[in-house]
Design a protein around this motif. Structure first.
Motif, PDB file in Angstrom:
ATOM      1  N   ALA A 100       0.723  -1.167   0.092  1.00 53.43           N
ATOM      2  CA  ALA A 100      -0.077  -0.100   0.090  1.00 53.43           C
ATOM      3  C   ALA A 100       0.878   1.238   0.067  1.00 53.43           C
ATOM      4  O   ALA A 100       1.996   1.254   0.609  1.00 53.43           O
ATOM      5  CB  ALA A 100      -1.006  -0.123   1.394  1.00 53.43           C
ATOM      6  N   ILE A 101       0.322   2.373  -0.678  1.00 54.90           N
ATOM      7  CA  ILE A 101       1.160   3.530  -0.588  1.00 54.90           C
ATOM      8  C   ILE A 101      -0.008   4.720  -0.108  1.00 54.90           C
ATOM      9  O   ILE A 101      -1.160   4.832  -0.463  1.00 54.90           O
ATOM     10  CB  ILE A 101       1.543   4.060  -1.836  1.00 54.90           C
ATOM     11  CG1 ILE A 101       2.155   2.764  -2.714  1.00 54.90           C
ATOM     12  CG2 ILE A 101       2.271   5.188  -2.121  1.00 54.90           C
ATOM     13  CD1 ILE A 101       2.197   2.973  -4.420  1.00 54.90           C
ATOM     14  N   ARG A 102       0.876   5.678   0.767  1.00 51.66           N
ATOM     15  CA  ARG A 102      -0.016   6.731   1.169  1.00 51.66           C
ATOM     16  C   ARG A 102       0.745   8.159   1.201  1.00 51.66           C
ATOM     17  O   ARG A 102       1.834   8.177   1.402  1.00 51.66           O
ATOM     18  CB  ARG A 102      -0.400   6.547   2.818  1.00 51.66           C
ATOM     19  CG  ARG A 102      -1.479   5.565   3.048  1.00 51.66           C
ATOM     20  CD  ARG A 102      -2.923   5.901   2.562  1.00 51.66           C
ATOM     21  NE  ARG A 102      -3.502   7.138   2.959  1.00 51.66           N
ATOM     22  CZ  ARG A 102      -4.587   7.460   2.706  1.00 51.66           C
ATOM     23  NH1 ARG A 102      -5.306   6.874   1.708  1.00 51.66           N
ATOM     24  NH2 ARG A 102      -5.018   8.492   3.073  1.00 51.66           N
ATOM     25  N   GLN A 103       0.156   8.947   0.613  1.00 55.71           N
ATOM     26  CA  GLN A 103       0.751  10.381   0.909  1.00 55.71           C
ATOM     27  C   GLN A 103       0.291  11.124   2.018  1.00 55.71           C
ATOM     28  O   GLN A 103      -0.778  11.110   2.128  1.00 55.71           O
ATOM     29  CB  GLN A 103       0.291  11.283  -0.536  1.00 55.71           C
ATOM     30  CG  GLN A 103       1.091  12.639  -0.641  1.00 55.71           C
ATOM     31  CD  GLN A 103       1.072  13.413  -2.053  1.00 55.71           C
ATOM     32  OE1 GLN A 103       0.395  12.582  -2.966  1.00 55.71           O
ATOM     33  NE2 GLN A 103       1.146  14.634  -1.925  1.00 55.71           N
ATOM     34  N   PHE A 104       1.360  11.161   2.776  1.00 55.96           N
ATOM     35  CA  PHE A 104       0.957  11.778   4.163  1.00 55.96           C
ATOM     36  C   PHE A 104       1.943  12.891   4.755  1.00 55.96           C
ATOM     37  O   PHE A 104       3.096  12.714   4.746  1.00 55.96           O
ATOM     38  CB  PHE A 104       1.075  10.511   5.123  1.00 55.96           C
ATOM     39  CG  PHE A 104       0.581  10.697   6.412  1.00 55.96           C
ATOM     40  CD1 PHE A 104      -0.804  10.803   6.800  1.00 55.96           C
ATOM     41  CD2 PHE A 104       1.608  10.725   7.479  1.00 55.96           C
ATOM     42  CE1 PHE A 104      -1.443  10.933   8.071  1.00 55.96           C
ATOM     43  CE2 PHE A 104       1.110  11.203   9.017  1.00 55.96           C
ATOM     44  CZ  PHE A 104      -0.412  11.106   9.008  1.00 55.96           C
ATOM     45  N   ASN A 105       1.312  14.018   5.010  1.00 59.93           N
ATOM     46  CA  ASN A 105       2.202  15.068   5.490  1.00 59.93           C
ATOM     47  C   ASN A 105       2.101  14.981   6.960  1.00 59.93           C
ATOM     48  O   ASN A 105       1.183  15.412   7.629  1.00 59.93           O
ATOM     49  CB  ASN A 105       1.706  16.417   4.897  1.00 59.93           C
ATOM     50  CG  ASN A 105       2.530  17.618   5.428  1.00 59.93           C
ATOM     51  OD1 ASN A 105       3.118  17.537   6.245  1.00 59.93           O
ATOM     52  ND2 ASN A 105       2.609  18.281   4.276  1.00 59.93           N
ATOM     53  N   ALA A 106       3.146  14.583   7.577  1.00 58.97           N
ATOM     54  CA  ALA A 106       3.168  14.459   9.017  1.00 58.97           C
ATOM     55  C   ALA A 106       3.110  15.791   9.861  1.00 58.97           C
ATOM     56  O   ALA A 106       2.819  15.723  10.988  1.00 58.97           O
ATOM     57  CB  ALA A 106       4.493  13.660   9.447  1.00 58.97           C
ATOM     58  N   HIS A 107       3.529  16.900   9.109  1.00 58.78           N
ATOM     59  CA  HIS A 107       3.502  18.211   9.782  1.00 58.78           C
ATOM     60  C   HIS A 107       1.976  18.796   9.856  1.00 58.78           C
ATOM     61  O   HIS A 107       1.575  19.894  10.477  1.00 58.78           O
ATOM     62  CB  HIS A 107       4.262  19.159   9.186  1.00 58.78           C
ATOM     63  CG  HIS A 107       5.562  18.986   9.550  1.00 58.78           C
ATOM     64  ND1 HIS A 107       6.812  19.674   8.951  1.00 58.78           N
ATOM     65  CD2 HIS A 107       6.346  17.846  10.364  1.00 58.78           C
ATOM     66  CE1 HIS A 107       7.920  19.046   9.515  1.00 58.78           C
ATOM     67  NE2 HIS A 107       7.717  18.073  10.321  1.00 58.78           N
ATOM     68  N   ALA A 155      -8.863  13.096  10.509  1.00 61.69           N
ATOM     69  CA  ALA A 155      -9.364  12.429   9.414  1.00 61.69           C
ATOM     70  C   ALA A 155      -8.234  11.583   8.642  1.00 61.69           C
ATOM     71  O   ALA A 155      -8.499  10.244   8.018  1.00 61.69           O
ATOM     72  CB  ALA A 155     -10.311  13.128   8.677  1.00 61.69           C
ATOM     73  N   GLU A 156      -7.236  12.512   8.468  1.00 57.12           N
ATOM     74  CA  GLU A 156      -6.320  11.780   7.499  1.00 57.12           C
ATOM     75  C   GLU A 156      -5.475  10.646   8.594  1.00 57.12           C
ATOM     76  O   GLU A 156      -5.157   9.687   7.676  1.00 57.12           O
ATOM     77  CB  GLU A 156      -5.104  12.731   7.071  1.00 57.12           C
ATOM     78  CG  GLU A 156      -5.787  13.853   6.056  1.00 57.12           C
ATOM     79  CD  GLU A 156      -4.966  15.109   5.902  1.00 57.12           C
ATOM     80  OE1 GLU A 156      -5.215  15.667   4.671  1.00 57.12           O
ATOM     81  OE2 GLU A 156      -4.262  15.459   6.609  1.00 57.12           O
ATOM     82  N   ILE A 206      -7.048  21.089  16.965  1.00 55.96           N
ATOM     83  CA  ILE A 206      -7.332  19.903  16.241  1.00 55.96           C
ATOM     84  C   ILE A 206      -6.498  19.650  14.882  1.00 55.96           C
ATOM     85  O   ILE A 206      -6.361  18.668  14.618  1.00 55.96           O
ATOM     86  CB  ILE A 206      -8.778  19.710  15.902  1.00 55.96           C
ATOM     87  CG1 ILE A 206      -9.418  20.595  15.007  1.00 55.96           C
ATOM     88  CG2 ILE A 206      -9.592  19.621  17.080  1.00 55.96           C
ATOM     89  CD1 ILE A 206     -10.691  20.366  14.353  1.00 55.96           C
ATOM     90  N   ASN A 207      -6.001  20.910  14.277  1.00 56.32           N
ATOM     91  CA  ASN A 207      -5.240  20.644  13.118  1.00 56.32           C
ATOM     92  C   ASN A 207      -3.820  20.799  13.264  1.00 56.32           C
ATOM     93  O   ASN A 207      -3.080  20.955  12.155  1.00 56.32           O
ATOM     94  CB  ASN A 207      -5.805  21.812  11.895  1.00 56.32           C
ATOM     95  CG  ASN A 207      -7.206  21.543  11.520  1.00 56.32           C
ATOM     96  OD1 ASN A 207      -7.593  20.018  11.077  1.00 56.32           O
ATOM     97  ND2 ASN A 207      -8.082  22.339  11.372  1.00 56.32           N
ATOM     98  N   TRP A 208      -3.418  20.797  14.398  1.00 57.39           N
ATOM     99  CA  TRP A 208      -2.185  20.870  14.926  1.00 57.39           C
ATOM    100  C   TRP A 208      -1.263  19.535  15.133  1.00 57.39           C
ATOM    101  O   TRP A 208      -1.800  18.938  16.099  1.00 57.39           O
ATOM    102  CB  TRP A 208      -1.712  21.827  15.938  1.00 57.39           C
ATOM    103  CG  TRP A 208      -0.496  22.047  16.305  1.00 57.39           C
ATOM    104  CD1 TRP A 208       0.467  21.226  17.157  1.00 57.39           C
ATOM    105  CD2 TRP A 208       0.573  23.091  15.909  1.00 57.39           C
ATOM    106  NE1 TRP A 208       1.661  21.712  17.229  1.00 57.39           N
ATOM    107  CE2 TRP A 208       1.858  22.789  16.317  1.00 57.39           C
ATOM    108  CE3 TRP A 208       0.468  24.148  15.204  1.00 57.39           C
ATOM    109  CZ2 TRP A 208       2.924  23.628  16.039  1.00 57.39           C
ATOM    110  CZ3 TRP A 208       1.586  24.951  14.951  1.00 57.39           C
ATOM    111  CH2 TRP A 208       2.551  24.772  15.386  1.00 57.39           C
ATOM    112  N   ALA A 209      -0.648  19.057  13.997  1.00 53.70           N
ATOM    113  CA  ALA A 209      -0.141  17.766  13.871  1.00 53.70           C
ATOM    114  C   ALA A 209       0.852  17.608  15.207  1.00 53.70           C
ATOM    115  O   ALA A 209       1.498  18.533  15.272  1.00 53.70           O
ATOM    116  CB  ALA A 209       0.380  17.242  12.764  1.00 53.70           C
ATOM    117  N   HIS A 210       1.156  16.573  15.877  1.00 59.51           N
ATOM    118  CA  HIS A 210       2.204  16.160  16.934  1.00 59.51           C
ATOM    119  C   HIS A 210       3.248  16.281  16.471  1.00 59.51           C
ATOM    120  O   HIS A 210       4.397  16.497  17.254  1.00 59.51           O
ATOM    121  CB  HIS A 210       1.547  15.078  17.868  1.00 59.51           C
ATOM    122  CG  HIS A 210       0.478  15.129  18.656  1.00 59.51           C
ATOM    123  ND1 HIS A 210      -0.745  15.276  18.521  1.00 59.51           N
ATOM    124  CD2 HIS A 210       0.441  15.433  20.124  1.00 59.51           C
ATOM    125  CE1 HIS A 210      -1.664  15.538  19.357  1.00 59.51           C
ATOM    126  NE2 HIS A 210      -0.790  15.305  20.376  1.00 59.51           N
TER     127      HIS A 210
END
Length: 471
Positions: A170-177, A182-183, A398-402
């Motif tokens: 599987a492949i995911r595009q994921f911006n950790a920042h 939901a993502e 809620i939109n501030w990624a850890h």
């Protein structure tokens, strides 16, 4: 869920590719060390996700490859059973300093962890990347590739995807920042499809995550309710002693009143942040966020729905306490003077000075100069300002990624200029009626209607918070 059933995933990749940021964001753990220099992770670190005291999933931050070419060469020469290749490699190289990192990063795979391979999608594909991918393929463990899109540059994206399709399940595009709740859930859903054996455990994880999110929404609604109730009930009283300037007493009370409300708001916002497990780092709000402004500043009131003239009136009552009622007491009786005379008295207004106010007559009763009371806030607009600021803060939290450790902030789209007023300005007449009913019940102390009004507002807040979190 037993310890053996807890899904475990090893986050693997080249140094400084965003592995630690991915771990921090997925585990919602601020303690994950994220540094600007390659190779800062030298030993595996496990970060469990615990809900209600129970571990539901764990992520392992691993070192980068040290000698991938030699590692691949050894694995290609390996003649034993395929399922034993990782254990055999570790056993053969555990005392070799040149393979310390490989032995360390392969150790969670040896005990059955799934693989999440992270690359920086803003750089071109290299030969060493293909070597690392082949090593992971030879482990025969289920694996997902994450393209950590740290930058907006996507010119290499297609090349990465094409190569990943050859090597990964599987492949995911994921911006950790910038990954939203939901993502993160979508990524877990993708992991379910990597290996059928993972589906039952990951179904439990996803259900627990959703339930936990509901608890956070509930907790946030409760915090906002407590803030509103506390501020709407806040009153301060001061005595005017002989030879003491009444206006000075009034200004001192107003300043104290403002400070107390600001402290209440700050505490409430800290509580919201804690609900979402942001316990260490301060959130860097967008530069244009209205939350940079003081609660009682004119810019705050303009942004959240008042015209400039209305700002002076609303913030001027009781000397800038955002609509606070200023009453004068005599012989133990308090009269709603400002409820009657409206906006005649403002901060710095010459209409009625502090000394003249202390000698006002109201309905034929001579008001003495014994006491001055500031509060509670009598303007419903103050209620909406507090509410809007809490909702804006919630949207940022809620939109501030850890995985964030810098001041870079895409910002809430509402803070980018599209929203010229607060959220409540766009609520329906029915929603505003619920707010008005609650405001009247609290400020007029209608105890019989209190519970029903509070329940209605609480339900409304939960609904609005849910809507914001689903964007």
């Amino acid at each position: 869920m037993t310890d053996q059933e807890v899904p475990e995933f090893a986050i693997i990749g080249h140094p400084n590719e965003g592995k630690s940021s991915v771990v921090s964001t997925l585990s919602e753990d601020d303690t994950v060390r994220i540094g600007p220099f390659p190779g800062e992770t030298t030993v595996c670190q496990t970060f469990p996700v615990v809900v209600d005291g129970k571990e539901i999933i764990r992520f392992v931050d691993t070192p980068g490859f040290q000698n991938p070419r030699q590692t691949l060469a050894w694995m290609q020469r390996y003649k034993g059973p395929g399922h034993g290749i990782v254990d055999a490699f570790i056993e053969a190289h555990k005392d070799h300093l040149d393979f310390m990192d490989e032995c360390e990063l392969l150790s969670p795979i040896a005990r059955g962890a799934g693989i999440i391979y992270v690359v920086d999608g803003s750089r071109p594909l290299r030969k060493v990347d293909r070597i690392e991918m082949e090593i992971l393929r030879l482990t025969a463990r289920p694996r997902m590739a994450i393209i950590n899109a740290k930058e907006s540059d996507t010119q290499y994206l297609d090349a990465w995807k094409m190569e990943f399709r050859r090597q990964f399940n599987a492949i995911r595009q994921f911006n950790a920042h910038h990954a939203t709740y939901a993502e993160r859930l979508e990524l877990l859903e993708s992991l379910k499809r990597v290996d059928q054996d993972w589906q039952p455990a990951l179904n439990i994880v996803i259900d627990v995550f959703k339930q936990e999110w509901d608890h956070r929404i509930e907790g946030t609604a409760r915090i906002i309710m407590q803030l509103i109730e506390a501020t709407l009930g806040l009153t301060l009283t001061g005595s005017i002693k002989k030879n003491k300037d009444a206006q000075k007493v009034r200004k001192e009370l107003e300043e104290k009143h403002r400070s107390k409300i600001e402290a209440m708001e700050k505490k409430a916002h800290a509580g919201i942040k804690k609900c979402f497990k942001h316990n260490i780092f301060n959130l860097t709000l967008p530069p244009n966020s209205i939350l940079h402004e003081n609660l009682f500043s004119q810019d705050t009131w303009r942004f959240l729905g008042l015209k400039p003239g209305e700002v002076v009136l609303a913030a001027g009552v009781a000397g800038g306490a955002a609509g606070a009622a200023l009453d004068v007491a005599a012989a133990g009786l308090t009269f709603g003077v400002f409820s009657t005379i409206g906006g005649l008295v403002g901060a710095g207004s010459a209409a009625i000075s502090g000394r003249r106010m202390a000698n006002l007559s109201f309905k034929g009763v001579k008001l003495g100069r014994d006491q001055i009371q500031v509060g509670p806030p009598s303007s419903i607009q103050f209620f909406y300002v507090l509410l809007d600021r809490a909702l804006i803060y919630f949207a940022s939290v809620i939109n501030w990624a850890h995985g964030r450790r810098d001041g870079d902030q895409r910002g809430d789209p509402d803070m980018a200029g599209r929203l010229k007023k607060g959220y409540t300005a766009f609520w329906s007449a029915r929603d505003k009626k619920i707010c008005k009913t609650y405001f009247d019940v609290i400020t007029q102390k209608k105890s019989k209607q209190r519970e029903a009004a509070a329940n209605a507002l609480h339900s409304l807040l939960k609904n609005k918070l849910d809507q914001l979190s689903d964007r």
